[in-house]
Design an enzyme around this catalytic site. Structure first.
Site, PDB file in Angstrom:
ATOM      1  N   ASP A 323     -35.389 -21.910  70.416  1.00  0.00           N
ATOM      2  CA  ASP A 323     -35.983 -20.632  70.802  1.00  0.00           C
ATOM      3  C   ASP A 323     -36.679 -19.950  69.625  1.00  0.00           C
ATOM      4  O   ASP A 323     -36.218 -20.022  68.479  1.00  0.00           O
ATOM      5  CB  ASP A 323     -34.876 -19.721  71.346  1.00  0.00           C
ATOM      6  CG  ASP A 323     -35.392 -18.367  71.778  1.00  0.00           C
ATOM      7  OD1 ASP A 323     -36.226 -18.326  72.694  1.00  0.00           O
ATOM      8  OD2 ASP A 323     -34.958 -17.349  71.208  1.00  0.00           O
ATOM      9  N   GLU A 376     -40.171 -23.843  71.023  1.00  0.00           N
ATOM     10  CA  GLU A 376     -40.925 -22.760  71.634  1.00  0.00           C
ATOM     11  C   GLU A 376     -41.676 -22.085  70.489  1.00  0.00           C
ATOM     12  O   GLU A 376     -41.111 -21.286  69.736  1.00  0.00           O
ATOM     13  CB  GLU A 376     -40.010 -21.750  72.327  1.00  0.00           C
ATOM     14  CG  GLU A 376     -40.803 -20.677  73.069  1.00  0.00           C
ATOM     15  CD  GLU A 376     -40.169 -19.299  73.047  1.00  0.00           C
ATOM     16  OE1 GLU A 376     -40.659 -18.428  73.770  1.00  0.00           O
ATOM     17  OE2 GLU A 376     -39.212 -19.081  72.280  1.00  0.00           O
TER      18      GLU A 376
END
Length: 656
Positions: A323, A376
């Site tokens: 993330d 990401e």
């Protein structure tokens, strides 16, 4: 030592799970299985069963373990500081058993008294309670076939279609107090659903322990503990094992970018900024009001890399989606002038975080070459999914955020205006092969007032559902792996709400059921067509046929696998006009067949199909020697495959 003793003395610190080499690796940031050494471990010592504790707190002056076993009183189960200045405190207690809740009572050298959960705990109390639990998971894995196949296929091209799930809101037991499903329940319901929908993988938003449910799991306090909301660590292992036995891979969302300031967590762990930077210009995240790891600290790198390895090692997961990588790479991420500190070269790159990410990927792929790490990362950083030895960050894949943004932006336009925006839908190919891209239609696109995917499609009901069918089919035909957030596969009409179940009742309506059938068939088609995955990260797997028919808002491209039998022609009509006798150039003479059409009636489409054989004509078109004429479905995609090539010799035999 008798188990009846109320305040047993710890066995001297000469007893330890840590060797000098362990400590050396830890202090140099090279201990990648620290979870086997720190934390709470059930062990036998001098004939006694008990629990060994080890915790890193170099600025403490005293630490003890507190819990029900001593009425949560400080000072009764004392830990000893190691002699080697590692900052590690340890001790063994025979009266602390499996299943006991505990915390560390820490007296800092600044005079603070802190009660902290164990950073290496493998289980925790159910929130809002915050203690760690002594736990030694025991589970008999039955996924050898999956793991062997994963190993055998490592590095080979394969379809990769991911169903992204927020665990607590996928499906809830309304009749039982509106509760989420347990891990064993999901091992039946979710596994069967993902199998039926033909996704190759499931990806969970973070399932590590987190105190605030509304964070969706992105504010972690228990990095080594699957959340107790849905069951025990063994229950979670059973869920993963069940996916594997159904031939479905499991990815976990992982958050090494920041952590919350909860009193029992990592923040201010020993009265100092141990895990985070002390200077808020480097250690505080303005967007999430959370704290940023100090990647330059060797012990912190050991903690984080060990955590990445842990989930692959102990829980058999198949990969990590990392993330907020962009927030790690840039020192000025979401910061104004004066709110950040340049690196030693005067730039905005976070050199310590870059070094950490490279090392993490190198360690993961060295130990698990058949796993995957997915970044990401939303900027134009070069080489995110390229090997570290050529200067890349070393990830296996990267989310293609530009494709997501441009595609959703394009589909918001009314079809009559799309001819003015053709570049939005074609631009992604300009950079599609600079990284190993995954195309994400993720949870981030259906929250914070953005609405649902179907709610962003223009037109009346028929056009909105046709547009969504068109967008999904375009996604599966586009180079790259795929990711779709739950609910999108049946056109969830409301914005995602983490407190509620998905709107499964919508499947009573044909239009929603049609979208679900389309996604199921697209997954199956993707699996069965090598042209769509053999070169999905390479330029040779794609070529334009025509990207410039702006007036009709039509786009035609070719996907290529190995051999002529693995060629697909994709014809996209982004308007509601049925276009008959539309000519398309093809690379080979012969019989072509429509093998997929997003406008089929089983998808609640209008049923404008190209049935039978499409025979090539010697008419040169789109720079190719042959062409075919077909009918383009309204707001639809027709995919063609060469069924039989016809040579000059064949034509002579036919008297043609």
């Amino acid at each position: 030592m008798s188990k009846k003793t109320k305040t047993p003395d710890p066995i001297p610190a000469s007893f330890s799970l840590l060797t000098e080499f362990d400590v050396h690796l830890f202090k140099t940031g090279k201990h990648y299985k620290l979870y086997d050494k720190l934390g709470a471990h059930r062990v036998s010592h001098e004939g006694q069963e008990g629990t060994y504790f080890a915790v890193w707190a170099p600025n403490a002056v005293a630490i003890s373990v507190i819990g029900n076993f001593n009425a949560w009183k400080d000072g009764q189960h004392k830990l000893f500081a190691r002699w080697d200045e590692s900052g590690i405190w340890e001790g063994f207690f025979s009266d602390i058993s499996h299943g006991e809740a505990y915390k560390y009572a820490i007296h800092s050298n600044s005079g603070e008294y802190l009660e902290k959960a164990d950073p290496f705990a493998t289980f925790a109390e159910m929130p809002p309670m915050t203690a760690s639990i002594v736990w030694a998971p025991k589970f008999e894995w039955k996924d050898e076939t999956w793991l062997n196949e994963r190993k055998a296929s490592a590095g080979k091209p394969k379809p990769y279609s991911v169903y992204e799930v927020h665990y607590g809101s996928w499906r809830r037991k309304i009749e039982e107090g509106d509760r989420s499903l347990t891990y064993p329940e999901m091992a039946i319901e979710l596994v069967n659903y993902v199998k039926d929908m033909q996704f190759t993988h499931v990806e969970f938003l973070p399932l590590m322990e987190h105190p605030f449910y509304g964070s969706w799991g992105y504010q972690l306090t228990g990095y080594f503990a699957p959340t107790s909301r849905y069951g025990s660590p063994e229950d979670f292992m059973y869920l993963i094992d069940s996916f594997h036995r159904a031939d479905i891979g499991v990815l976990l969302d992982w958050v090494p970018s920041h952590f919350p300031g909860d009193a029992h967590g990592l923040f201010n762990f020993d009265g100092t900024h141990l895990y985070e930077h002390a200077d808020p210009r480097k250690g505080f995240h303005p967007d999430w009001k959370s704290y940023i790891f100090n990647y330059g600290r060797s012990e912190v790198r050991s903690f984080l890399i060990s955590n990445a390895v842990y989930w692959l090692d102990k829980f058999h997961i198949d990969g990590l989606r990392v993330d907020a990588v962009a927030s790690m790479l840039y020192l000025d991420y979401s910061r104004k002038a004066g709110e950040w500190i340049p690196n030693d070269h005067g730039g905005n790159e976070n050199i310590e975080a870059i070094t950490f990410l490279k090392e993490m990927n190198e360690v993961v792929y060295a130990a698990f070459p058949d796993a995957v790490t997915i970044a990401e990362e939303s900027t134009s950083w070069t080489g995110v999914s390229r090997p570290t030895y050529i200067g890349g960050l070393g990830f296996g894949q990267k989310w293609m955020m530009g494709w997501m943004h441009d595609t959703l932006q394009y589909f918001k336009h009314e079809p009559i205006h799309r001819k003015y925006h053709q570049n939005e839908i074609t631009f992604s190919i300009m950079y599609a092969f600079t990284e190993n891209f995954m195309l994400p239609l993720s949870h981030d696109e259906v929250v914070h007032g953005k609405g649902s995917l179907i709610g962003r499609m223009p037109g009346d009901e028929w056009q909105r559902f046709a547009n969504l069918r068109l967008m999904f089919t375009y996604m599966f035909a586009h180079p790259g792996t795929k990711l779709l957030f739950m609910g999108g596969e049946f056109a969830q009409s409301s914005e995602w709400n983490h407190e509620k179940s998905l709107d499964w009742h919508l499947l009573a309506y044909d239009v929603h059921k049609g979208i679900q059938q389309l996604v199921r068939d697209l997954n199956q088609f993707y699996r069965n067509e090598p042209a769509l995955y053999q070169h999905q990260f390479e330029q040779k797997g794609f070529s334009w046929v025509d990207y410039d028919d702006r007036e009709n808002s039509v786009m035609v491209f070719q996907r290529q696998g190995e051999g002529k039998e693995n060629v697909l022609i994709i014809v996209c009509n982004f308007t509601p006009e049925t276009r008959r006798h539309y000519r398309v150039g093809v690379p080979y003479r012969g019989n072509w067949k429509e093998v997929f059409n997003s406008d089929q009636k089983k998808y609640a489409g209008s049923g404008v199909l190209n049935e039978g054989t499409l025979l090539t004509s010697p008419v040169k078109y789109h720079g190719r020697d042959y062409s075919i004429s077909l009918t383009l479905p309204p707001l639809g995609i027709s995919i063609l495959r060469l069924e039989k090539e016809i040579s000059e010799f064949d034509l002579n035999d036919l008297g043609t």
